[in-house]
Design a protein around this motif. Structure first.
Motif, PDB file in Angstrom:
ATOM      1  N   LYS A  56       0.834  -1.209   0.000  1.00 41.32           N
ATOM      2  CA  LYS A  56       0.000   0.000   0.000  1.00 41.32           C
ATOM      3  C   LYS A  56       0.865   1.255   0.000  1.00 41.32           C
ATOM      4  O   LYS A  56       0.536   2.237  -0.668  1.00 41.32           O
ATOM      5  CB  LYS A  56      -0.938  -0.009   1.205  1.00 41.32           C
ATOM      6  CG  LYS A  56      -2.033  -1.045   1.087  1.00 41.32           C
ATOM      7  CD  LYS A  56      -2.911  -1.084   2.317  1.00 41.32           C
ATOM      8  CE  LYS A  56      -3.941  -2.195   2.169  1.00 41.32           C
ATOM      9  NZ  LYS A  56      -4.760  -2.347   3.371  1.00 41.32           N
ATOM     10  N   LYS A 105       5.692   6.508  -9.919  1.00 39.64           N
ATOM     11  CA  LYS A 105       5.536   5.336 -10.795  1.00 39.64           C
ATOM     12  C   LYS A 105       6.867   4.705 -11.197  1.00 39.64           C
ATOM     13  O   LYS A 105       6.986   3.488 -11.241  1.00 39.64           O
ATOM     14  CB  LYS A 105       4.774   5.719 -12.072  1.00 39.64           C
ATOM     15  CG  LYS A 105       3.341   6.059 -11.848  1.00 39.64           C
ATOM     16  CD  LYS A 105       2.525   4.812 -11.755  1.00 39.64           C
ATOM     17  CE  LYS A 105       1.050   5.215 -11.648  1.00 39.64           C
ATOM     18  NZ  LYS A 105       0.215   4.126 -11.303  1.00 39.64           N
ATOM     19  N   GLN A 160       8.139   2.486  -8.414  1.00 43.04           N
ATOM     20  CA  GLN A 160       7.268   1.403  -7.982  1.00 43.04           C
ATOM     21  C   GLN A 160       7.747   0.036  -8.471  1.00 43.04           C
ATOM     22  O   GLN A 160       7.696  -0.940  -7.730  1.00 43.04           O
ATOM     23  CB  GLN A 160       5.830   1.645  -8.454  1.00 43.04           C
ATOM     24  CG  GLN A 160       5.088   2.664  -7.636  1.00 43.04           C
ATOM     25  CD  GLN A 160       3.639   2.820  -8.092  1.00 43.04           C
ATOM     26  OE1 GLN A 160       3.205   2.171  -9.037  1.00 43.04           O
ATOM     27  NE2 GLN A 160       2.935   3.706  -7.421  1.00 43.04           N
ATOM     28  N   LEU A 213       2.282   2.054  -3.443  1.00 46.15           N
ATOM     29  CA  LEU A 213       1.341   2.699  -4.366  1.00 46.15           C
ATOM     30  C   LEU A 213       1.407   4.219  -4.284  1.00 46.15           C
ATOM     31  O   LEU A 213       1.044   4.917  -5.229  1.00 46.15           O
ATOM     32  CB  LEU A 213      -0.086   2.219  -4.078  1.00 46.15           C
ATOM     33  CG  LEU A 213      -0.370   0.757  -4.415  1.00 46.15           C
ATOM     34  CD1 LEU A 213      -1.771   0.384  -3.971  1.00 46.15           C
ATOM     35  CD2 LEU A 213      -0.176   0.487  -5.905  1.00 46.15           C
ATOM     36  N   ASN A 267       8.521  -2.925  -5.996  1.00 47.62           N
ATOM     37  CA  ASN A 267       7.707  -4.140  -6.089  1.00 47.62           C
ATOM     38  C   ASN A 267       8.565  -5.381  -6.308  1.00 47.62           C
ATOM     39  O   ASN A 267       8.281  -6.443  -5.767  1.00 47.62           O
ATOM     40  CB  ASN A 267       6.668  -4.009  -7.206  1.00 47.62           C
ATOM     41  CG  ASN A 267       5.443  -3.257  -6.757  1.00 47.62           C
ATOM     42  OD1 ASN A 267       5.045  -3.336  -5.594  1.00 47.62           O
ATOM     43  ND2 ASN A 267       4.848  -2.506  -7.670  1.00 47.62           N
TER      44      ASN A 267
END
Length: 152
Positions: free
Chosen positions: A73, A80, A83, A76, A87
Motif C-alpha cells: 500500500k 511510478k 514502484q 502505491l 515491487n
C-alpha cells in the motif's frame, strides 16, 4: 578362634560384595528399558513443544503477510518509476515468506504422519528445521524492517 573370626569376616565381606554386584546389575537393566509411561510422556511433551513452535511460526508468518501488504500500500503512494523497483524487492521478500510457509506446512505434514513414532531422527529434523526457520524468519523480518532504507 582367630580363624573362625577371619572366616566369618570373609563370609560377610563376600556376601556384601555379591549383594552389591546383584543390585548394580538390576539398576543397569532398569536404565536400559525405560518405563513405557515415561516414554509416552516424552512423546506428548515433544508433540506439545512442536505444536507450540508450529503455532508461533504460523502467527509470525501472518504478521509478515500483514507487513508485506502494508508495504504494498505504501508503494502505491510512491512515484511510478520507483514502484517497479520496490515491487521487485518486495516480491523477493514475499517469495521468501512463501517458501517459509511451504516448508513449515511440509514438515508439519511429515511430522503429523509420524506422530506416534517419534524417534531420534525426527527430533534432529525438528531441531534443525526450527533453527533454520528462525534464522530465515529473522532475515525476512530484517528485510521488511529495512525495506525503505535499502531500496531508496
Amino acid at each position: 578362634m582367630l580363624k573362625k573370626t577371619n572366616i566369618l569376616f570373609l563370609f560377610v565381606i563376600v556376601t556384601l560384595m555379591v549383594t552389591l554386584l546383584i543390585s548394580c546389575g538390576s539398576v543397569a537393566k532398569k536404565d536400559k528399558d525405560p518405563p513405557t509411561g515415561s516414554q509416552k510422556e516424552f512423546k506428548v511433551t515433544e508433540n506439545v513443544d512442536w505444536e507450540k513452535f508450529s503455532s508461533d511460526a504460523q502467527v509470525a508468518i501472518k504478521e509478515r503477510e500483514a507487513q508485506i501488504e502494508a508495504l504494498r500500500k505504501e508503494i502505491l503512494l510512491v512515484r511510478k518509476n520507483e514502484q517497479q523497483k520496490l515491487n521487485t524487492a518486495l516480491d523477493a521478500l514475499e517469495q521468501k515468506k512463501n517458501n517459509l510457509k511451504k516448508s513449515l506446512a511440509d514438515i508439519n505434514k511429515k511430522l503429523k504422519t509420524n506422530l506416534n513414532n517419534v524417534n531420534e531422527s525426527d527430533k534432529v529434523l525438528k531441531t534443525t528445521f526450527e533453527h533454520a526457520f528462525v534464522n530465515d524468519m529473522n532475515e525476512l523480518l530484517v528485510g521488511l524492517k529495512d525495506f525503505w532504507k535499502t531500496n531508496k
